[in-house]
Design an enzyme around this catalytic site. Structure first.
Site, PDB file in Angstrom:
ATOM      1  N   ARG A  12      52.669  33.132  27.883  1.00 50.25           N
ATOM      2  CA  ARG A  12      51.563  32.347  28.443  1.00 50.25           C
ATOM      3  C   ARG A  12      51.568  31.007  27.728  1.00 50.25           C
ATOM      4  NH1 ARG A  12      45.273  33.278  29.922  1.00 50.25           N
ATOM      5  NH2 ARG A  12      46.198  34.675  31.436  1.00 50.25           N
ATOM      6  N   HIS A  39      50.670  31.314  38.140  1.00 49.62           N
ATOM      7  CA  HIS A  39      50.044  32.473  37.491  1.00 49.62           C
ATOM      8  C   HIS A  39      50.405  33.728  38.309  1.00 49.62           C
ATOM      9  CE1 HIS A  39      47.608  34.655  34.878  1.00 49.62           C
ATOM     10  NE2 HIS A  39      46.402  34.224  35.171  1.00 49.62           N
ATOM     11  N   GLN A  42      48.632  37.221  37.956  1.00 47.73           N
ATOM     12  CA  GLN A  42      47.311  37.235  38.587  1.00 47.73           C
ATOM     13  C   GLN A  42      47.449  37.490  40.086  1.00 47.73           C
ATOM     14  OE1 GLN A  42      44.093  36.809  37.153  1.00 47.73           O
ATOM     15  NE2 GLN A  42      43.596  37.591  39.179  1.00 47.73           N
ATOM     16  N   ASP A 134      38.683  29.501  41.512  1.00 49.05           N
ATOM     17  CA  ASP A 134      39.048  29.533  40.086  1.00 49.05           C
ATOM     18  C   ASP A 134      38.291  28.395  39.410  1.00 49.05           C
ATOM     19  OD1 ASP A 134      40.348  29.925  37.641  1.00 49.05           O
ATOM     20  OD2 ASP A 134      42.178  28.861  38.256  1.00 49.05           O
ATOM     21  N   CYS A 174      39.656  34.799  39.431  1.00 49.94           N
ATOM     22  CA  CYS A 174      40.536  35.348  38.393  1.00 49.94           C
ATOM     23  C   CYS A 174      39.851  35.459  37.036  1.00 49.94           C
ATOM     24  CB  CYS A 174      41.807  34.523  38.287  1.00 49.94           C
ATOM     25  SG  CYS A 174      41.473  32.812  37.905  1.00 49.94           S
ATOM     26  N   ARG A 202      44.489  43.816  37.159  1.00 49.81           N
ATOM     27  CA  ARG A 202      45.466  43.140  36.291  1.00 49.81           C
ATOM     28  C   ARG A 202      46.223  44.188  35.472  1.00 49.81           C
ATOM     29  NH1 ARG A 202      45.467  37.831  34.727  1.00 49.81           N
ATOM     30  NH2 ARG A 202      47.429  38.496  33.816  1.00 49.81           N
TER      31      ARG A 202
HETATM   32  N1  NVA Z   1      43.435  27.987  36.142  1.00 54.64           N
HETATM   33  C1  NVA Z   1      43.020  28.698  34.948  1.00 54.64           C
HETATM   34  C2  NVA Z   1      43.303  30.156  35.088  1.00 54.64           C
HETATM   35  C3  NVA Z   1      42.768  30.986  33.979  1.00 54.64           C
HETATM   36  C4  NVA Z   1      43.077  32.466  34.115  1.00 54.64           C
HETATM   37  C5  NVA Z   1      43.718  28.100  33.740  1.00 54.64           C
HETATM   38  O1  NVA Z   1      44.914  27.792  33.822  1.00 54.64           O
HETATM   39  O2  NVA Z   1      43.067  27.911  32.729  1.00 54.64           O
END
Ligand code: NVA
Length: 215
Positions: A12, A39, A42, A134, A174, A202
């Protein structure tokens, strides 16, 4: 040397190119746990939840509202692959990337699904089976927060917008959520919310992915 220590790794991070570089150098599966651009883990939980709740992908219209970000990109790819129609309603300047849109349109041509972009959240919500949003400020964008709040106002999911959806409409997010920005507290905890199942999924989707790629 990590390939000698591990059976697989999830990364990540911010730049997609860092994950690509790591995957190219590794002899083990490298799973994208989130980048600025995508992502995918997700999206696996998202489509699992859609199928659990609606029983099918056929004829499902998925509307994403807000920032055309990493979550939006992976969701639209998954929808196009699985034959769900996808609509992104974003303000000008917050559209999903052109490259992802054109890739998704090509995948949609194969699966028989459509991809639409609009700046009208109400038109996008009309008849939607899934309303998805989101956060408006993603990780690493904190200094843009005030500008984003102003630009994205009007693109949040509230009861009024939800009423425009289909009779079977569900709401996905999410998490974590910011009440009163991209979603209201009433919708998040309301009867149409499948967000807690989505969060649980998830775990299951991730386990399935590991079972698939780790030998
Ligand atoms: N768009 C958000 C998703 C978090 C799960 C981020 O990248 O922070």
């Amino acid at each position: 040397v990590l390939s000698r220590y591990l059976d697989g790794m999830m990364v990540r991070t911010f730049r997609q190119s860092d994950v690509d570089e790591l995957a190219a150098a590794a002899d083990i599966p490298v799973i994208n746990g989130l980048t600025d651009d995508f992502h995918p883990c997700q999206a696996l939980a998202d489509v699992m939840t859609i199928r659990e709740r609606l029983d099918t992908f056929e004829g499902v219209r998925v509307t994403y509202l807000g920032d055309g970000n990493n979550v939006c990109h992976s969701l639209m790819v998954a929808c196009a692959k699985l034959g769900m129609d996808f609509v992104a309603a974003t303000p000008q300047g917050y559209e999903p990337s052109e490259e992802v849109v054109s890739w998704t349109k090509a995948a949609g041509n194969v699966s028989g699904s459509s991809v639409e972009l609009t700046q009208d959240p109400r038109a996008a919500a009309e008849g939607a089976d899934v309303l998805y949003t989101d956060v408006w400020t993603s990780m690493g964008e904190d200094e843009e927060r005030e500008r984003r709040l102003a630009d994205l106002a009007g693109f949040g999911i509230d009861d009024g917008l939800l009423q425009l959806g289909s009779e079977r409409a569900i709401v996905l997010h999410c998490l974590p959520a910011h009440y009163g920005e991209e979603i209201t507290e009433e919708v998040l905890y309301g009867p149409r919310s499948a967000i807690w199942d989505q969060a649980e999924n998830r775990l299951h989707a991730q386990k399935a992915l590991m079972a698939l790629v780790i030998r």
